[in-house]
Design a protein around this motif. Structure first.
Motif, PDB file in Angstrom:
ATOM      1  N   GLN A  83       0.550  -1.144  -0.145  1.00 22.38           N
ATOM      2  CA  GLN A  83      -0.098   0.044  -0.037  1.00 22.38           C
ATOM      3  C   GLN A  83       0.910   1.476   0.097  1.00 22.38           C
ATOM      4  O   GLN A  83       0.556   2.106  -0.640  1.00 22.38           O
ATOM      5  N   LYS A  84       1.795   1.406   0.784  1.00 21.72           N
ATOM      6  CA  LYS A  84       2.616   2.632   1.167  1.00 21.72           C
ATOM      7  C   LYS A  84       3.922   2.659   0.193  1.00 21.72           C
ATOM      8  O   LYS A  84       4.210   3.640  -0.256  1.00 21.72           O
ATOM      9  N   TYR A  85       4.469   1.487  -0.035  1.00 23.61           N
ATOM     10  CA  TYR A  85       5.896   1.575  -0.859  1.00 23.61           C
ATOM     11  C   TYR A  85       5.438   0.867  -2.237  1.00 23.61           C
ATOM     12  O   TYR A  85       6.602   0.976  -2.922  1.00 23.61           O
ATOM     13  N   GLY A  86       4.493   0.709  -2.403  1.00 22.66           N
ATOM     14  CA  GLY A  86       4.379  -0.167  -3.917  1.00 22.66           C
ATOM     15  C   GLY A  86       5.044  -1.522  -4.258  1.00 22.66           C
ATOM     16  O   GLY A  86       5.080  -1.681  -5.349  1.00 22.66           O
ATOM     17  N   ALA A  87       5.464  -2.156  -3.233  1.00 22.96           N
ATOM     18  CA  ALA A  87       6.157  -3.190  -3.440  1.00 22.96           C
ATOM     19  C   ALA A  87       5.215  -4.325  -3.501  1.00 22.96           C
ATOM     20  O   ALA A  87       3.957  -4.306  -3.249  1.00 22.96           O
ATOM     21  N   ARG A  88       5.648  -5.589  -3.975  1.00 26.78           N
ATOM     22  CA  ARG A  88       5.162  -6.752  -3.884  1.00 26.78           C
ATOM     23  C   ARG A  88       5.464  -7.404  -2.551  1.00 26.78           C
ATOM     24  O   ARG A  88       6.363  -7.347  -2.028  1.00 26.78           O
ATOM     25  N   GLY A  89       4.524  -8.322  -2.121  1.00 28.18           N
ATOM     26  CA  GLY A  89       4.978  -9.158  -0.987  1.00 28.18           C
ATOM     27  C   GLY A  89       4.321 -10.473  -0.553  1.00 28.18           C
ATOM     28  O   GLY A  89       3.507 -10.966  -1.639  1.00 28.18           O
ATOM     29  N   VAL A  90       4.997 -11.463   0.281  1.00 24.89           N
ATOM     30  CA  VAL A  90       4.724 -12.665   0.405  1.00 24.89           C
ATOM     31  C   VAL A  90       4.715 -12.913   1.853  1.00 24.89           C
ATOM     32  O   VAL A  90       5.718 -12.600   2.534  1.00 24.89           O
ATOM     33  N   GLY A  91       3.503 -13.413   2.462  1.00 20.26           N
ATOM     34  CA  GLY A  91       3.466 -13.801   3.886  1.00 20.26           C
ATOM     35  C   GLY A  91       3.514 -15.118   4.114  1.00 20.26           C
ATOM     36  O   GLY A  91       2.747 -15.840   3.301  1.00 20.26           O
TER      37      GLY A  91
END
Length: 190
Positions: A83-91
């Protein structure tokens, strides 16, 4: 039930609606959860929002990053990274209920196309595509992860840990946020 991160016009800071989170946790039965297939090494405690944001800032997260959170709990770190940094993520999270909550929050936060939540063991997960790894685990779990992190992460990947160092591995940087220690390591070229 909405559970999203919002920018407050008066402060410009991202916040988490704690009441919505608690309602969601109770709705999914986390308060009275059954044991997972594998017993977690640690128990879920939400990372305070200012600490989650400070972790991402310390790791210098950008839209080019893929942020992995090992023991992702309710997903707030990878959701904030998107949301804030535009990164992709995996939890990566052992508890199926927390994985479902994370997926729901990602949908409601309109970042489900940028984040993925996997129910699984963080020790068995493939983390080779991560450019940033976030941790809030324990001294002993971090120590057990050290070899995996050094072996699987590409050169230049950053690891940020809330509260706990990684064995005797000297961090590149240590900062304090809200009376909590945050540690940063960078994987060196092999």
């Amino acid at each position: 039930m909405r559970y999203t991160l919002h920018v407050l016009p008066q402060s410009g800071k991202y916040i988490l609606h704690a009441a919505a989170l608690l309602s969601t946790l109770f709705a999914f039965g986390v308060a009275a959860q059954q044991p997972a297939t594998k017993t977690p090494d640690i128990h879920f405690v939400p990372t305070p929002q200012p600490v989650a944001d400070a972790m991402l800032k310390l790791a210098r997260v950008t839209p080019d990053d893929v942020v992995y959170d090992l023991g992702s709990g309710d997903g707030r770190i990878v959701i904030l990274a998107a949301q804030k940094y535009g990164a992709r993520g995996v939890g990566i999270e052992l508890d199926a209920r927390l994985v479902e909550i994370s997926r729901q929050v990602a949908r409601e936060g309109e970042v489900a196309d940028r984040v993925t939540f996997i129910q699984g063991d963080l020790f068995a997960a493939d983390i080779s595509k991560a450019t940033v790894v976030a941790l809030w685990l324990s001294n002993s779990v971090n120590m057990r992860l050290e070899a995996k992190l050094k072996r699987e992460l590409p050169p230049g990947a950053r690891i940020v840990s809330h509260q706990f160092p990684i064995g005797t591995w000297a961090p590149d940087q240590k900062v304090r946020v809200e009376d909590k220690d945050l540690f940063l390591w960078t994987i060196r070229a092999r």
